[in-house]
Design a protein around this motif. Structure first.
Motif, short mmCIF file in Angstrom:
data_model
loop_
_atom_site.label_atom_id
_atom_site.label_comp_id
_atom_site.label_asym_id
_atom_site.label_seq_id
_atom_site.Cartn_x
_atom_site.Cartn_y
_atom_site.Cartn_z
N ARG A 199 0.82 -1.20 0.00
CA ARG A 199 0.00 0.00 0.00
C ARG A 199 0.87 1.27 0.00
N ALA A 200 1.98 1.22 0.73
CA ALA A 200 2.87 2.39 0.75
C ALA A 200 3.45 2.64 -0.64
N TYR A 201 3.86 1.57 -1.31
CA TYR A 201 4.41 1.71 -2.66
C TYR A 201 3.35 2.29 -3.60
N LEU A 202 2.14 1.74 -3.54
CA LEU A 202 1.08 2.17 -4.44
C LEU A 202 0.65 3.60 -4.14
N ALA A 203 0.64 3.98 -2.88
CA ALA A 203 0.31 5.36 -2.53
C ALA A 203 1.31 6.33 -3.16
N GLU A 204 2.57 5.95 -3.13
CA GLU A 204 3.61 6.78 -3.74
C GLU A 204 3.46 6.81 -5.26
N LEU A 205 3.12 5.65 -5.84
CA LEU A 205 2.94 5.59 -7.29
C LEU A 205 1.76 6.45 -7.73
N ILE A 206 0.64 6.37 -7.01
CA ILE A 206 -0.53 7.17 -7.36
C ILE A 206 -0.21 8.66 -7.22
N THR A 207 0.51 9.03 -6.17
CA THR A 207 0.91 10.43 -5.99
C THR A 207 1.73 10.91 -7.18
N HIS A 208 2.65 10.07 -7.63
CA HIS A 208 3.47 10.43 -8.79
C HIS A 208 2.60 10.62 -10.03
N LYS A 209 1.64 9.72 -10.24
CA LYS A 209 0.82 9.80 -11.44
C LYS A 209 -0.17 10.98 -11.39
N GLU A 210 -0.48 11.45 -10.20
CA GLU A 210 -1.35 12.62 -10.09
C GLU A 210 -0.70 13.86 -10.70
N SER A 211 0.62 13.90 -10.69
CA SER A 211 1.32 15.04 -11.28
C SER A 211 2.06 14.69 -12.56
N HIS A 212 2.23 13.38 -12.80
CA HIS A 212 2.92 12.92 -14.03
C HIS A 212 2.11 11.78 -14.67
#
Length: 408
Positions: A199-212
């Motif tokens: 979940r921590a990895y995916l939260a970081e991935l989603i955050t990245h995709k929100e801006s990229h």
């Protein structure tokens, strides 16, 4: 009406570890002979209704009086650890844990990503991926080759990572943690650690995709929610967790067991070699025959429901046995026989009803391409060890093979 009660089999903890890929546990056949629904005890101690019958299983899966909400006190979980249930309560529910309108809305948001038309457009890329790993198999001088590590695991891993926009370089990370979640024998601390890390990895991935954003499912979901004014980071992480977890292990194990089943039955393999148009039908039979998801799903009754000659009372849990239902002789003649021309598309390997597996069309395409390509490019493929010498995942809800050594 006769009420089924807890009897001599109540002390038999279910699900029962499978001992061989080509048989069902004798305990399942015995339970089904007693009736399509029986009161049993799960590993962990919970008493639930165990559904062996095909018709009864489908009826429950389609009945909205049975809830999928894992936060409910009596929802069947094959684990007595309170931490598991607390985890469900403390995090936003994923799609498989929703009911009614909430579930319908969540499913509607992503179902367009898994249509036959959209997935058919992926066929050329899936073909490239399969060919790449078969190229690697053919290029090696070392034999036997372990089919699981050479083909079964990397193909669905790369496909799902590309579809969802997850870097393939992280696929080892996902495989290790999804395996820990699936095994019933995983210690609760290890299971919780795997959940937290994913979940921590995916939260970081989603955050990245929100801006990229990119050209992938997660990015499209972010764009869609932004347009609707409903962007929910936590809900996106829960969705990401579900789709990634569901997209790996099941297809990988079906590739391994499907190849094993066909190599073990040369007469059935000859059918699809002679006519590849029959491969889709063979895939359905292999899905039915192996039924790798032991507990297709669980539910808890929200009111008293009469089913299979018994009354399931409100707040009682039910578990549908995929293997038992798909081997129900009332539906499938001689179910222990692998018959690739059976035409068994009505199996419940992907579940049934509102929660039927979203990724079923993707799994079918991957399996068809793998089987056709593998046996066309390596026509002399054979097992390098006797079937009874191979190690299998006998302790897992998702049943598969640890190793399938092959040569040619």
């Amino acid at each position: 009406m006769t009420e089924t009660v807890v009897g001599e089999l109540a002390d038999l903890e279910l699900p029962v570890p499978r001992r061989c890929p080509f048989t069902q546990p004798a305990e399942y056949a015995r339970l089904r002979e007693q009736g399509p629904i029986s009161k049993v005890r799960l590993a962990g101690g919970a008493e639930v209704w165990w559904v062996s019958g095909y018709e009864e299983g489908r009826a429950i899966l389609a009945d909205r009086r049975f809830s999928s909400d894992r936060r409910k006190d009596n929802f069947p979980i094959v684990d007595s650890d309170r931490a598991i249930r607390e985890r469900f309560r403390s995090q936003p529910p994923s799609m498989i844990g929703m009911d009614g309108a909430e579930h319908a809305a969540a499913r509607r948001a992503v179902v367009g990503e898994f249509t036959v038309r959209r997935l058919a457009a992926l066929r050329p890329r899936i073909q490239q991926i399969v060919d790449r790993f078969i190229d690697d198999m053919l290029a090696t001088d070392e034999r036997p080759v372990d089919l699981v590590t050479a083909l079964s695991l990397p193909v669905p891993s790369l496909v799902i990572c590309e579809l969802l926009g997850v870097p393939y370089t992280d696929h080892d990370f996902f495989q290790a943690r999804t395996a820990a979640l699936i095994r019933r024998t995983t210690a609760s601390e290890e299971r919780q650690r795997a959940v937290d890390e994913l979940r921590a990895y995916l939260a970081e991935l989603i955050t990245h995709k929100e801006s990229h954003p990119g050209d992938d499912l997660y990015s499209r979901q972010i764009d869609k929610q932004r347009e609707e004014g409903t962007l929910d980071h936590a809900a996106l992480v829960s969705m990401a967790f579900l789709l990634l977890l569901a997209g790996h292990e099941t297809t990988a194990n079906m590739i391994s067991l499907g190849v094993l089943g066909l190599l073990n039955r040369p007469d059935q393999l000859a059918v699809i070699k002679a006519d590849p148009d029959k491969t889709p039908m063979a895939v359905e039979e292999l899905l039915r025959y192996f039924s790798i998801v032991e507990m297709v799903t669980s539910r808890v009754a929200t009111e008293d429901v009469e089913i299979g000659g018994v009354t399931v009372k409100a707040d009682e849990g039910v578990v549908i046995s995929g293997l038992s239902a798909n081997w129900d002789p009332a539906i499938f003649d001689d179910p222990a026989d692998l018959d690739v021309e059976r035409g068994a598309r009505h199996h419940i390997a992907f579940g049934y009803g509102p929660h039927q597996c979203l990724g079923q069309n993707l799994a079918r395409i991957e399996l068809q391409i793998v089987f056709d390509t593998l046996f066309r490019r390596i026509p002399t493929l054979r097992l390098a060890a006797p079937v009874d010498a191979l190690p299998f995942k006998a302790d897992a809800n998702i049943y598969g093979a640890y190793e399938v050594p092959v040569t040619w």
